[in-house]
Design a protein around this motif. Structure first.
Motif, mmCIF file in Angstrom:
data_model
loop_
_atom_site.group_PDB
_atom_site.id
_atom_site.type_symbol
_atom_site.label_atom_id
_atom_site.label_comp_id
_atom_site.label_asym_id
_atom_site.label_seq_id
_atom_site.Cartn_x
_atom_site.Cartn_y
_atom_site.Cartn_z
ATOM 1 N N THR A 83 -4.341 9.532 0.312
ATOM 2 C CA THR A 83 -4.369 9.945 1.707
ATOM 3 C C THR A 83 -2.932 10.180 2.144
ATOM 4 O O THR A 83 -2.146 9.235 2.259
ATOM 5 N N ARG A 130 1.006 6.486 4.530
ATOM 6 C CA ARG A 130 0.798 5.464 5.558
ATOM 7 C C ARG A 130 -0.309 4.512 5.104
ATOM 8 O O ARG A 130 -1.220 4.910 4.368
ATOM 9 N N ASP A 131 -0.230 3.299 5.569
ATOM 10 C CA ASP A 131 -1.288 2.327 5.265
ATOM 11 C C ASP A 131 -2.461 2.546 6.211
ATOM 12 O O ASP A 131 -2.322 3.205 7.254
ATOM 13 N N PRO A 132 -3.645 2.022 5.887
ATOM 14 C CA PRO A 132 -4.820 2.247 6.744
ATOM 15 C C PRO A 132 -4.663 1.736 8.163
ATOM 16 O O PRO A 132 -5.288 2.271 9.092
ATOM 17 N N ARG A 175 -6.615 13.072 2.106
ATOM 18 C CA ARG A 175 -7.720 12.725 1.215
ATOM 19 C C ARG A 175 -7.767 13.650 -0.007
ATOM 20 O O ARG A 175 -8.772 14.319 -0.276
ATOM 21 N N TYR A 231 0.830 -1.205 0.000
ATOM 22 C CA TYR A 231 0.000 0.000 0.000
ATOM 23 C C TYR A 231 0.864 1.256 0.000
ATOM 24 O O TYR A 231 0.628 2.192 -0.774
#
Length: 371
Positions: free
Chosen positions: A86, A135-137, A104, A46
């Protein structure tokens, strides 16, 4: 790419779960460990995706006096047509970083951010590049990349108005003050004739009076009349603010000389930089970028003595020791020493201005009766 605290904890947990599950035969622990590894692999994929960002930066103005305002305008766009981004971004502004809100950022969208440049200190401030952190979720990994170019902001020393500037010695036999700025040859002195001199340069009236041929010595009046020598030795300034005051004095003299259309040259005692010419910007750029150095020699003084690049020399320093500069009295008809600090030195045939800051220097400079 770096692990966050959460990612490091999950990595450690995955190793323990897989180790214990495989060694002692607990399949549920193996499943949990494998899931943890899968989460880390997903996070790596990601954050590794590089968003297609366009970054343009403008600085207005890019050259300011100390304390004046300057603003950076950032335009960041997401060039992707399908995926949003993001992001967390920081723009480098000198030794610090400024957060830029880009969370976003939708596909094809653009956002504009502005922030002020800190101009409380003199210097050249490097702006950019924009560091975008993805960053990843799950917040396991973070990867920072640089986008866009860089810019610079020159913060000039504060300037104090000087009402008078020395014009140097007269270069004409008629006793007039010659202010021809460029490319003019005029009379300087007389000397004895030597073989090879042109006869048209013989001054017949003086030759008849002294009984031997005397020749006119010509001088190019395009040479600068005013020379500012800035002491940039660390040992000369017990307080760094005194060096800032010396830079303010140098900038004030430069702008006063340009205001009166008076040729001027700027030299640093370290010899690392100099400025001359018809643009005040080159002088102020040098004064914005100069830093205190650790030199201890006076080679620049011997060069100035040999070249004699002007009529009036202004020496700016934080040291009360003027013995080395006194050697320039034979080369420069007018010698001014601006000494910043609490000492009050005195030197024969030298105008000494003992002051504490740039404002006091301007008052003492204007207080000189005649130049």
């Amino acid at each position: 790419m770096r692990l966050t605290a959460r990612g490091a904890g999950l990595c450690a947990a995955a190793a323990v779960l897989l180790g214990v599950g495989l060694v002692f035969g607990y399949p549920h622990l193996v499943v949990l460990g494998t899931a943890s590894v899968a989460a880390l692999v997903f996070a790596a994929g990601y954050v590794w995706w590089r968003p297609r960002l366009t970054v343009s930066r403008g600085v207005e103005p890019d050259r300011v006096m100390r304390g004046e305002s300057s603003t950076v305008t950032l335009r960041v766009g997401n060039a992707s047509r399908l995926r949003g981004a993001t992001l967390v971004a920081h723009d480098r502004c000198g030794p610090t970083t400024v957060p830029v809100p880009l969370l976003r950022l939708r596909a094809g969208g653009e956002t504009t951010a502005q922030y002020p440049v800190p101009t409380e200190r003199r210097g050249v401030i490097a702006i950019g590049p924009l560091h975008v952190v993805r960053r990843d979720p799950l917040g396991l990994l973070a990867l920072a990349r640089g986008y866009g170019g860089t810019a610079q902001v020159w913060v000039y020393p504060r300037v104090h108005r000087l009402t008078a500037v020395p014009t140097g010695v007269a270069r004409s036999l008629d006793g007039r003050d010659d202010r021809v700025p460029h490319g003019t040859i005029t009379f300087d002195t007389l000397r004895e004739y030597v073989v090879g001199d042109e006869l048209r340069r013989v001054h017949w009236r003086t030759s008849a009076r002294v009984g031997e041929l005397m020749v006119r010595e010509q001088l190019d009046t395009s040479l600068p009349r005013l020379v500012v020598l800035l002491d940039d030795r660390r040992s000369s300034y017990p307080d760094p603010e005194l060096f800032e005051s010396a830079c303010e004095a140098a900038a004030s003299i430069v702008l006063a000389a340009f205001r009166d259309a008076l040729p001027i040259a700027l030299r640093l005692l370290s010899g690392t930089a100099h400025a001359s010419g018809s643009s005040a910007r080159s002088f102020l750029d040098v004064l914005a970028s100069v830093e205190i150095s650790d030199i201890s020699d006076f080679s620049s003084i011997s060069v100035l003595q040999a070249e004699r690049v002007g009529d009036t020399l202004v020496y700016l320093t934080g040291s009360s020791d003027l013995s080395q500069v006194s050697a320039l009295r034979t080369a420069y008809p007018t010698l001014v020493a601006g000494v910043f600090g609490d000492d009050r030195p005195a030197l024969e045939r030298v105008v000494v201005l003992a002051v504490r800051d740039g404002e006091e220097f301007a008052a003492a400079w204007d207080g000189v009766q005649t130049w």
